[in-house]
Design a protein around this motif. Structure first.
Motif, short mmCIF file in Angstrom:
data_model
loop_
_atom_site.label_atom_id
_atom_site.label_comp_id
_atom_site.label_asym_id
_atom_site.label_seq_id
_atom_site.Cartn_x
_atom_site.Cartn_y
_atom_site.Cartn_z
N VAL A 66 0.87 -1.17 0.00
CA VAL A 66 0.00 0.00 0.00
C VAL A 66 0.91 1.22 0.00
O VAL A 66 2.06 1.16 0.43
N ASN A 67 0.40 2.33 -0.49
CA ASN A 67 1.17 3.56 -0.55
C ASN A 67 0.73 4.51 0.56
O ASN A 67 -0.42 4.94 0.61
N LEU A 68 1.68 4.83 1.43
CA LEU A 68 1.46 5.74 2.54
C LEU A 68 2.18 7.04 2.27
O LEU A 68 2.94 7.16 1.32
N SER A 69 2.01 8.02 3.14
CA SER A 69 2.70 9.29 3.03
C SER A 69 3.81 9.33 4.07
O SER A 69 3.56 9.15 5.26
N CYS A 70 5.04 9.59 3.62
CA CYS A 70 6.18 9.70 4.54
C CYS A 70 5.96 10.92 5.42
O CYS A 70 5.69 12.02 4.92
N GLU A 75 6.43 12.71 0.88
CA GLU A 75 6.38 12.02 -0.41
C GLU A 75 5.74 10.65 -0.21
O GLU A 75 5.59 10.16 0.91
N GLN A 76 5.39 10.01 -1.32
CA GLN A 76 4.78 8.68 -1.27
C GLN A 76 5.79 7.64 -0.79
O GLN A 76 6.95 7.68 -1.16
N LEU A 77 5.32 6.74 0.02
CA LEU A 77 6.14 5.67 0.59
C LEU A 77 5.44 4.35 0.34
O LEU A 77 4.29 4.16 0.76
N GLU A 78 6.09 3.45 -0.36
CA GLU A 78 5.51 2.13 -0.60
C GLU A 78 5.76 1.27 0.63
O GLU A 78 6.90 1.08 1.05
N PRO A 129 2.35 1.45 10.43
CA PRO A 129 3.20 2.21 11.34
C PRO A 129 2.51 3.51 11.77
O PRO A 129 1.76 4.10 10.99
N ASN A 130 2.78 3.95 13.00
CA ASN A 130 2.20 5.20 13.50
C ASN A 130 2.71 6.40 12.73
O ASN A 130 1.97 7.35 12.49
N SER A 131 3.98 6.36 12.38
CA SER A 131 4.61 7.47 11.67
C SER A 131 5.46 6.91 10.54
O SER A 131 6.67 6.74 10.69
N PRO A 132 4.84 6.61 9.39
CA PRO A 132 5.62 6.01 8.30
C PRO A 132 6.67 6.96 7.77
O PRO A 132 6.41 8.16 7.60
N ARG A 133 7.88 6.45 7.56
CA ARG A 133 8.97 7.27 7.04
C ARG A 133 9.86 6.44 6.14
O ARG A 133 10.04 5.25 6.36
N HIS A 134 10.44 7.11 5.15
CA HIS A 134 11.46 6.48 4.33
C HIS A 134 12.66 6.16 5.21
O HIS A 134 12.81 6.74 6.29
N GLN A 135 13.54 5.32 4.71
CA GLN A 135 14.80 5.13 5.41
C GLN A 135 15.52 6.46 5.41
O GLN A 135 15.37 7.27 4.50
N ASP A 136 16.33 6.73 6.42
CA ASP A 136 16.97 8.02 6.60
C ASP A 136 17.66 8.54 5.35
O ASP A 136 17.51 9.69 4.97
N ILE A 137 18.42 7.71 4.69
CA ILE A 137 19.20 8.16 3.54
C ILE A 137 18.30 8.62 2.40
O ILE A 137 18.48 9.70 1.84
N ALA A 138 17.32 7.83 2.05
CA ALA A 138 16.43 8.17 0.92
C ALA A 138 15.65 9.44 1.19
O ALA A 138 15.51 10.30 0.32
N CYS A 139 15.15 9.58 2.37
CA CYS A 139 14.30 10.73 2.70
C CYS A 139 15.10 12.00 2.88
O CYS A 139 14.78 13.03 2.32
N LEU A 140 16.17 11.95 3.66
CA LEU A 140 16.95 13.15 3.96
C LEU A 140 17.71 13.66 2.75
O LEU A 140 17.90 14.86 2.60
#
Length: 165
Positions: A66-70, A75-78, A129-140
């Motif tokens: 499913v696609n969540l929001s980081c 941005e979109q997060l698979e 997840p309560n707070s979906p996030r990309h892995q640190d490297i991809a997102c930052l």
């Protein structure tokens, strides 16, 4: 929801019932609040069985994406779902209260008309997840790159000029 699939839970367990199928996230109305789009397909299976203490239970498995929001970069997060859960079926309120006292046990009230897609939707929502996030490297990396571009596009002393005023 498009089609309603209803079972009698205790009868389903007694007959060692098994259901398998596919569902589109767009068919799960409450799940829409968590998603960025309606793309994807989820595969589910539900089995009725007795546990090692001869208690009726449902074993549920759901897989797909499913696609969540980081929550960091928006941005979109698979998000991959590989969900497996076991729910004991309580025959009455007293039994449900006893199960609720045990933090290692998940239980629901047995029903003569349990909507399977609603149950699947509940399990998916609980697993998100309560707070979906990309892995640190991809997102930052994306965020830092955008900040760098914004700063270098302006004259380096433009920010200082606004502070003087």
């Amino acid at each position: 929801m498009s089609d309603q699939l209803v079972i009698d839970t205790l009868d389903f367990v007694r007959n060692a019932g098994s259901l398998r199928g596919r569902v589109c996230p767009c068919d799960l109305e409450r799940l829409q609040d968590y998603l960025t789009d309606k793309a994807g397909e989820l595969v589910y299976s539900i089995e009725g069985l007795f546990d090692h203490q001869d208690r009726p239970m449902l074993r549920i498995a759901v897989s797909g994406t499913v696609n969540l929001s980081c929550q960091r970069c928006l941005e979109q997060l698979e998000h991959a779902l590989e969900l497996e859960s076991e729910l004991l079926l309580a025959r009455n309120e007293d039994e449900l209260c006893r199960y609720d006292e045990d933090v290692t046990v998940d239980a629901i009230m047995a029903s003569t008309a349990l909507d399977i897609l609603t149950l699947i939707e509940d399990e998916i929502i609980l697993s998100l997840p309560n707070s979906p996030r990309h892995q640190d490297i991809a997102c930052l990396t994306t965020s830092k790159l955008e900040i760098y571009r914004a700063v270098t596009d302006e004259h380096p002393f433009a920010a200082l000029a606004t502070l003087k005023q």
